[in-house]
Motif scaffolding. Sequence first.
Motif, PDB file in Angstrom:
ATOM      1  N   ASP A  33      98.393  21.268  28.892  1.00  0.00           N
ATOM      2  CA  ASP A  33      97.789  22.585  28.687  1.00  0.00           C
ATOM      3  C   ASP A  33      98.548  23.210  27.529  1.00  0.00           C
ATOM      4  O   ASP A  33      99.638  23.737  27.694  1.00  0.00           O
ATOM      5  CB  ASP A  33      97.939  23.400  29.975  1.00  0.00           C
ATOM      6  CG  ASP A  33      97.359  24.800  29.860  1.00  0.00           C
ATOM      7  OD1 ASP A  33      96.941  25.201  28.757  1.00  0.00           O
ATOM      8  OD2 ASP A  33      97.338  25.505  30.892  1.00  0.00           O
ATOM      9  N   THR A  34      97.963  23.112  26.335  1.00  0.00           N
ATOM     10  CA  THR A  34      98.685  23.462  25.112  1.00  0.00           C
ATOM     11  C   THR A  34      98.401  24.898  24.705  1.00  0.00           C
ATOM     12  O   THR A  34      97.283  25.246  24.388  1.00  0.00           O
ATOM     13  CB  THR A  34      98.269  22.534  23.964  1.00  0.00           C
ATOM     14  OG1 THR A  34      96.852  22.667  23.738  1.00  0.00           O
ATOM     15  CG2 THR A  34      98.578  21.079  24.294  1.00  0.00           C
ATOM     16  N   TRP A  35      99.440  25.720  24.713  1.00  0.00           N
ATOM     17  CA  TRP A  35      99.286  27.097  24.245  1.00  0.00           C
ATOM     18  C   TRP A  35      99.731  27.176  22.793  1.00  0.00           C
ATOM     19  O   TRP A  35     100.845  26.782  22.457  1.00  0.00           O
ATOM     20  CB  TRP A  35     100.096  28.085  25.089  1.00  0.00           C
ATOM     21  CG  TRP A  35     100.028  29.453  24.488  1.00  0.00           C
ATOM     22  CD1 TRP A  35      99.058  30.387  24.676  1.00  0.00           C
ATOM     23  CD2 TRP A  35     100.950  30.006  23.534  1.00  0.00           C
ATOM     24  NE1 TRP A  35      99.310  31.494  23.896  1.00  0.00           N
ATOM     25  CE2 TRP A  35     100.462  31.280  23.180  1.00  0.00           C
ATOM     26  CE3 TRP A  35     102.115  29.542  22.942  1.00  0.00           C
ATOM     27  CZ2 TRP A  35     101.119  32.106  22.274  1.00  0.00           C
ATOM     28  CZ3 TRP A  35     102.764  30.362  22.023  1.00  0.00           C
ATOM     29  CH2 TRP A  35     102.264  31.640  21.704  1.00  0.00           C
TER      30      TRP A  35
ATOM     31  N   TRP B 183     103.500  31.005  32.045  1.00  0.00           N
ATOM     32  CA  TRP B 183     102.083  31.162  32.385  1.00  0.00           C
ATOM     33  C   TRP B 183     101.522  32.236  31.469  1.00  0.00           C
ATOM     34  O   TRP B 183     102.015  33.375  31.484  1.00  0.00           O
ATOM     35  CB  TRP B 183     101.922  31.626  33.837  1.00  0.00           C
ATOM     36  CG  TRP B 183     102.498  30.694  34.861  1.00  0.00           C
ATOM     37  CD1 TRP B 183     103.815  30.474  35.132  1.00  0.00           C
ATOM     38  CD2 TRP B 183     101.755  29.843  35.755  1.00  0.00           C
ATOM     39  NE1 TRP B 183     103.948  29.542  36.135  1.00  0.00           N
ATOM     40  CE2 TRP B 183     102.697  29.135  36.536  1.00  0.00           C
ATOM     41  CE3 TRP B 183     100.389  29.617  35.961  1.00  0.00           C
ATOM     42  CZ2 TRP B 183     102.314  28.220  37.514  1.00  0.00           C
ATOM     43  CZ3 TRP B 183     100.009  28.709  36.943  1.00  0.00           C
ATOM     44  CH2 TRP B 183     100.969  28.023  37.702  1.00  0.00           C
ATOM     45  N   ILE B 184     100.522  31.888  30.679  1.00  0.00           N
ATOM     46  CA  ILE B 184      99.911  32.890  29.801  1.00  0.00           C
ATOM     47  C   ILE B 184      98.983  33.746  30.663  1.00  0.00           C
ATOM     48  O   ILE B 184      98.098  33.219  31.343  1.00  0.00           O
ATOM     49  CB  ILE B 184      99.101  32.219  28.667  1.00  0.00           C
ATOM     50  CG1 ILE B 184      99.999  31.281  27.839  1.00  0.00           C
ATOM     51  CG2 ILE B 184      98.421  33.271  27.787  1.00  0.00           C
ATOM     52  CD1 ILE B 184     101.148  31.949  27.120  1.00  0.00           C
ATOM     53  N   THR B 185      99.198  35.062  30.643  1.00  0.00           N
ATOM     54  CA  THR B 185      98.395  35.921  31.518  1.00  0.00           C
ATOM     55  C   THR B 185      97.199  36.527  30.782  1.00  0.00           C
ATOM     56  O   THR B 185      96.400  37.233  31.375  1.00  0.00           O
ATOM     57  CB  THR B 185      99.256  37.066  32.100  1.00  0.00           C
ATOM     58  OG1 THR B 185      99.981  37.675  31.030  1.00  0.00           O
ATOM     59  CG2 THR B 185     100.237  36.524  33.124  1.00  0.00           C
TER      60      THR B 185
ATOM     61  N   THR C 187      89.837  39.358  19.218  1.00  0.00           N
ATOM     62  CA  THR C 187      90.357  40.704  19.426  1.00  0.00           C
ATOM     63  C   THR C 187      89.898  41.720  18.383  1.00  0.00           C
ATOM     64  O   THR C 187      89.892  42.905  18.661  1.00  0.00           O
ATOM     65  CB  THR C 187      91.900  40.686  19.443  1.00  0.00           C
ATOM     66  OG1 THR C 187      92.352  39.964  18.299  1.00  0.00           O
ATOM     67  CG2 THR C 187      92.425  40.006  20.685  1.00  0.00           C
ATOM     68  N   GLY C 188      89.565  41.316  17.212  1.00  0.00           N
ATOM     69  CA  GLY C 188      89.163  42.298  16.215  1.00  0.00           C
ATOM     70  C   GLY C 188      88.786  41.617  14.921  1.00  0.00           C
ATOM     71  O   GLY C 188      88.236  40.540  14.944  1.00  0.00           O
ATOM     72  N   GLN C 189      89.094  42.244  13.782  1.00  0.00           N
ATOM     73  CA  GLN C 189      88.798  41.660  12.482  1.00  0.00           C
ATOM     74  C   GLN C 189      89.538  40.340  12.311  1.00  0.00           C
ATOM     75  O   GLN C 189      90.751  40.291  12.458  1.00  0.00           O
ATOM     76  CB  GLN C 189      89.289  42.609  11.378  1.00  0.00           C
ATOM     77  CG  GLN C 189      88.338  43.743  11.072  1.00  0.00           C
ATOM     78  CD  GLN C 189      86.987  43.254  10.589  1.00  0.00           C
ATOM     79  OE1 GLN C 189      86.019  43.311  11.316  1.00  0.00           O
ATOM     80  NE2 GLN C 189      86.936  42.762   9.368  1.00  0.00           N
TER      81      GLN C 189
HETATM   82  P1  ATP Z   1      91.912  36.662  17.033  1.00  0.00           P
HETATM   83  O1  ATP Z   1      93.379  36.408  16.795  1.00  0.00           O
HETATM   84  O2  ATP Z   1      91.128  36.772  15.772  1.00  0.00           O
HETATM   85  O3  ATP Z   1      91.649  37.742  18.009  1.00  0.00           O
HETATM   86  P2  ATP Z   1      91.995  34.302  18.713  1.00  0.00           P
HETATM   87  O4  ATP Z   1      93.338  34.809  19.151  1.00  0.00           O
HETATM   88  O5  ATP Z   1      91.011  33.910  19.770  1.00  0.00           O
HETATM   89  O6  ATP Z   1      91.303  35.331  17.719  1.00  0.00           O
HETATM   90  P3  ATP Z   1      92.962  31.669  18.058  1.00  0.00           P
HETATM   91  O7  ATP Z   1      94.109  31.564  17.144  1.00  0.00           O
HETATM   92  O8  ATP Z   1      91.909  30.631  17.979  1.00  0.00           O
HETATM   93  O9  ATP Z   1      92.232  33.038  17.771  1.00  0.00           O
HETATM   94  O10 ATP Z   1      93.446  31.653  19.554  1.00  0.00           O
HETATM   95  C1  ATP Z   1      94.791  31.801  19.985  1.00  0.00           C
HETATM   96  C2  ATP Z   1      94.816  32.483  21.338  1.00  0.00           C
HETATM   97  O11 ATP Z   1      94.095  31.702  22.313  1.00  0.00           O
HETATM   98  C3  ATP Z   1      96.188  32.618  21.929  1.00  0.00           C
HETATM   99  O12 ATP Z   1      96.865  33.735  21.416  1.00  0.00           O
HETATM  100  C4  ATP Z   1      95.885  32.741  23.423  1.00  0.00           C
HETATM  101  O13 ATP Z   1      95.477  34.050  23.753  1.00  0.00           O
HETATM  102  C5  ATP Z   1      94.707  31.814  23.600  1.00  0.00           C
HETATM  103  N1  ATP Z   1      95.139  30.454  24.034  1.00  0.00           N
HETATM  104  C6  ATP Z   1      95.125  29.331  23.303  1.00  0.00           C
HETATM  105  N2  ATP Z   1      95.530  28.269  24.022  1.00  0.00           N
HETATM  106  C7  ATP Z   1      95.834  28.720  25.250  1.00  0.00           C
HETATM  107  C8  ATP Z   1      96.326  28.105  26.464  1.00  0.00           C
HETATM  108  N3  ATP Z   1      96.561  26.810  26.555  1.00  0.00           N
HETATM  109  N4  ATP Z   1      96.526  28.909  27.526  1.00  0.00           N
HETATM  110  C9  ATP Z   1      96.288  30.231  27.454  1.00  0.00           C
HETATM  111  N5  ATP Z   1      95.820  30.866  26.359  1.00  0.00           N
HETATM  112  C10 ATP Z   1      95.591  30.120  25.266  1.00  0.00           C
END
Ligand code: ATP
Length: 648
Positions: free
Chosen positions: A408-410, A510-512, A265-267
């Motif tokens: 499916d691990t969020w 459900w993550i959108t 998303t950014g820095q």
């Molecule tokens: P940054 O925060 O720097 O923009 P990033 O969010 O990609 O980068 P990570 O911490 O690697 O960095 O990723 C977490 C994000 O990945 C979550 O907030 C979500 O958006 C997505 N994510 C991870 N696992 C899942 C999943 N199982 N289903 C849906 N989304 C997921």
Amino acid sequence: MATETMIRTAPDARVPHVNAQQYKAQYEASISDPDAFWAAQGKRLDWIKPFTTVQNVDFKLGQVSIKWFEDGVLNVSANCIDRHLATRGDQTAIIWEPDDPNDAALHITYKDLHRSVCKMANILEELGVRKGDRVVIYLPMIPEAAYAMLACARIGAIHSIVFAGFSPDALGARINGCDAKVVITADEAPRGGRKTALKSNTDAALLHCSDKVKCLVVKRTGGQTTWTDRDYDYNEMALEADDHCAPAEMNAEDPLFILYTSGSTGQPKGVVHTSGGYLTYAAMTHEMVFDYHEGDVFWCTADVGWVTGHSYIVYGPLANGATTIMFEGVPTYPDAGRFWAVCEKYRVNQFYTAPTAIRALMAAGNDPVERYDLSDLRVLGTVGEPINPEAWHWYNDVVGKGKCPIVDTWWQTETGGHLLTPLPGATELKPGSAQQPFFGIVPKVLDPQTGEEITTTEAEGVLVLASSWPGQMRTVWGDHDRFEKTYFSDYEGYYFTGDGCRRDADGDYWITGRVDDVINVSGHRMGTAEVESALVAHAKVAEAAVVGYPHDIKGQGIYAYVTLMNGETPSPELRKELETWVRTEIGPIAKPDLIQWAPGLPKTRSGKIMRRILRKIAEDDFGSLGDTSTLADPSVVDDLIENRMNRE
Ligand code: ATP
Ligand code: MG
């Protein structure tokens, strides 16, 4: 379908750790009396001095503070190694599988691991590293990466791993960002049959760093490297180094590592995790979510450069005394059967990967999977992005043969471990849903505009967490203010995840997609995941990314980037077909306004689609793409700009 919604247990005689009733009862207990619940979980670890307080947490903006087990004293490396020596010293701790399948693999026992970690710890001390100092690790997926992490933990140094695919600039920024005393690198990193010159990248990075930074060089390929005054030869030093090193006494809240988020998303942010809480949470989730049992062979395909590699290649599995696989290569080298060859070779029981890999392997067809015996697989996992139901079904049918629960691990770099996930043996699976909160996790859905909690079971909005858990990040390195602003300022009293979600009538989540990515078409808010999944469900589509762009009438229009399956060719007819397809799958509101054929999509090094960049291209505003240093293949972007649809 009945087979999907059935509660699935792993296909063997073992009783899963929890069934549906136990999950419910234990979850409720974890919420109603979190201190009692987590006090019991904290006992998973060996404490030099046991903790007497469990949590001390404040989510209030201006005074955010998160502490777990704060008066406890322990050592993370002793918990991952020493305490196993008496019972499983000769058991394999790490199986190392090299990039080239013809090279020799390594089976490293807990005793071997102890020796190597102690040596590395003594070497770091010799280089002047002391408790609280920072060490940057820029290594390929070789055992020395795990030794380095655990050696830091052993002497109380804080590690910061930089993925070996990153450029000298990104490395230099991270060395300076934490004021590292030492950077550990290797001559070269073999990956997918190619070699990255890590040492010369490090030399280039160090041109912009203090002369005081020392460089410890591990020999991986024996390739030619230049040698400077600040360089130290790890292999030479290891010959002499003592193989005993007493583990330092660390406070539960002493930092264990800094890790930058993937930068979708950014820095990127320097996420700080501490010792006692993080390890408790990594160990517990590893055991429960993968239904890990004594003797299992566990494989997480991530790189140790990502949080997934920290928690589920190294810390979680080793704290549990597991056998964990460390794979140096890529899914498609020497061919698309590599993952399955490794699963067969080591009789892997739990396999954990990312949707991006699943989609790539799905595009290569079923043959590469069917060539191998995958009968030992019991649990499959996915992480990193929402998994499109189409990819879920392929994973389930072709890899899992319809028998393995899919978790499916969020979760996030910030969360240290899984927060939403099905549990094997306890959850009725739904393709594409991260489903239920893990123990102790209190998710809430808020209205993004008002910030009010939506209390009905069915809900759609932003995902926040109402209380802390031991694996939660504690601060942004050197910038606590940024920590508070990023996570605690949008919705008072909550940790804001940045993700949008939907809760269905069964209470499943459900993550959108990311909140920043939500599209608003004629007043209808739409997550990107749903439209993308509809596109991927079409037989000719391999991958898709959807973003919004300014539209005179609708406010925002839907712009879809579509990658076709191997062998398919773009045509105006196919474009029409896809438009109609989405229209019938979801509804007229979701019909893409523009479809651009994309030979490749811009992804982070960990394989996530960077919609931020796609949005800029769709908005015809590609002059300022922002930070692209975490992009895996920048050339993809040029092609997309060249062929963009939305020209004035
Ligand atoms: P940054 O925060 O720097 O923009 P990033 O969010 O990609 O980068 P990570 O911490 O690697 O960095 O990723 C977490 C994000 O990945 C979550 O907030 C979500 O958006 C997505 N994510 C991870 N696992 C899942 C999943 N199982 N289903 C849906 N989304 C997921
Ligand atoms: Mg993030």
